[in-house]
Write an enzyme that holds these catalytic residues in place. Structure first.
Site, PDB file in Angstrom:
ATOM      1  CD  GLU A  33      -2.767  -0.706  -0.006  1.00  0.00           C
ATOM      2  OE1 GLU A  33      -3.142   0.324  -0.663  1.00  0.00           O
ATOM      3  OE2 GLU A  33      -3.517  -1.849  -0.827  1.00  0.00           O
ATOM      4  CE1 TYR A 114      -7.471   2.979  -0.847  1.00  0.00           C
ATOM      5  CE2 TYR A 114      -5.205   3.405  -0.936  1.00  0.00           C
ATOM      6  CZ  TYR A 114      -6.352   2.459  -1.235  1.00  0.00           C
ATOM      7  OH  TYR A 114      -5.826   1.600  -2.052  1.00  0.00           O
ATOM      8  CG  ASP A 132      -8.541   3.731  -4.451  1.00  0.00           C
ATOM      9  OD1 ASP A 132      -9.747   3.576  -4.805  1.00  0.00           O
ATOM     10  OD2 ASP A 132      -7.934   2.930  -5.142  1.00  0.00           O
TER      11      ASP A 132
END
Length: 345
Positions: A33, A114, A132
């Site tokens: 991520e 997020y 996102d």
């Protein structure tokens, strides 16, 4: 069939096979991520493998030096991500476990709403939606929402819309199965659908399973949504790099805090200023001129000079001499890497 059912059905047939989707290890998922922030999957995947191989555990990453982490990150850009990654690894190592609630995950350096939601859904099966750019785009077009996505009102509206689309808060974590969790699969489906079908430019509307329900398609507004307000002014800067060569050595310095590329190394730099007379007297040889490099809020134009000298001049504070062949051991910005490549060629 509900939105989520159709989305997951599409994902099961067309979803991307990505290595971090085959694990519930929060370290591997968190690493992916952070790397994929502001980075395409095609570029980020090699860096993910590179980090997993060099630092197979969060403890090994925490034990590395910042220079080592920046060197491994070199070429990926947005170097604050690498520094935050390293700092967060040390936070996790200090805790002795990987945080497993949204509140705890958000305490990690460089982790916002997020990223915390993505880690929570993928690693721990938490019933959350990671909203996102892909989710904003899909939801804005499907429901015809024109509220700007980068406003407080927009973020709140889209968060609520995403929860409704995912059936929250009614669904519970145990709805998932061993392996990829239900909420991990749902979030992956939204991301892939936005990346492969509902793309920013030239979306594949004819292949979209939601075409008959899409407000933007029906109203011919696909190219207008989502709406994002332009707030930040881009500045232009001019750099002049001087590669000093003296008996197999060159001079570099490490950039400090408060500007771009903190912690990275570069040759002698004149940034939008007057070239010192002592440097002009050495008759620099221009190798490259007006090399353009675009950052988020800045556009850089760089000239690159080679200066071959027969004595060591007095350098500005902070510069040091190194053997030329050792420069590959130092993390440098992508722009400097391009300039050094031209020197080797």
């Amino acid at each position: 069939m509900s939105f989520l059912s159709r989305l997951i059905a599409w994902y099961e047939e067309h979803g991307r096979d990505l290595p971090w989707r085959h694990t519930r290890d929060p370290y591997a998922i968190w690493l992916s991520e952070i790397i994929l922030q502001q980075t395409r999957v095609s570029q980020g995947m090699s860096y993910w493998f590179r980090f997993v191989q060099a630092y197979p555990t969060v403890e090994s990453l925490a034990a590395a030096t910042e220079d080592e982490v920046l060197r491994l990150w070199q070429g990926l850009g947005y170097y604050s991500r690498a520094r935050h990654l390293h700092e967060a690894a040390r936070q996790i190592a200090s805790l002795g476990y990987f945080p497993n609630t949204l509140a705890e995950i958000k305490t990690l350096k460089g982790v916002g709403d997020y990223t915390a939601a993505a880690i929570g859904a993928f690693a721990f099966g938490l019933p959350v939606v990671a909203v996102d750019g892909n989710a904003y785009r899909v939801l804005a077009r499907l429901y015809g929402v024109a509220t700007p996505i980068n406003t407080t009102e927009g973020k709140h509206e889209f968060a609520q819309l995403a929860d409704v689309a995912f059936g929250l808060p009614a669904r519970q974590p145990q709805d998932g199965a061993v392996g990829e969790t239900f909420f991990g699969m749902a979030n992956s489906a939204m991301m892939d659908f936005g990346s492969l079908v509902c793309t920013p430019q030239s979306p594949a509307c004819t292949a979209c399973p939601f075409a008959e329900n899409c407000v933007a398609l029906r109203e011919h507004r696909v190219g207008e949504l989502p709406v994002k307000l332009k707030k930040v002014k881009t500045t232009t800067r001019h750099f002049r790099y001087y590669y000093l060569r003296y008996e197999g050595q060159t001079a570099i310095h490490q950039r400090g805090a408060g500007d771009i590329w903190q912690g990275l190394w570069e040759p002698l730099l004149v940034d939008d200023g007057q070239v010192p007379s002592w440097l002009e007297a050495l008759r620099p040889r221009l190798l490259l001129t007006n090399v353009k490099h675009v950052l988020t809020h800045q556009t850089l134009f760089a000239d690159f000079y080679l200066v071959t000298i027969d004595h060591r001049p007095s350098l500005p504070v902070g510069y040091c001499w190194i053997d030329e062949h050792d420069i590959s051991h130092y993390a440098v910005p992508r722009l400097v890497e391009r300039l050094l490549t031209s020197l080797r060629q």
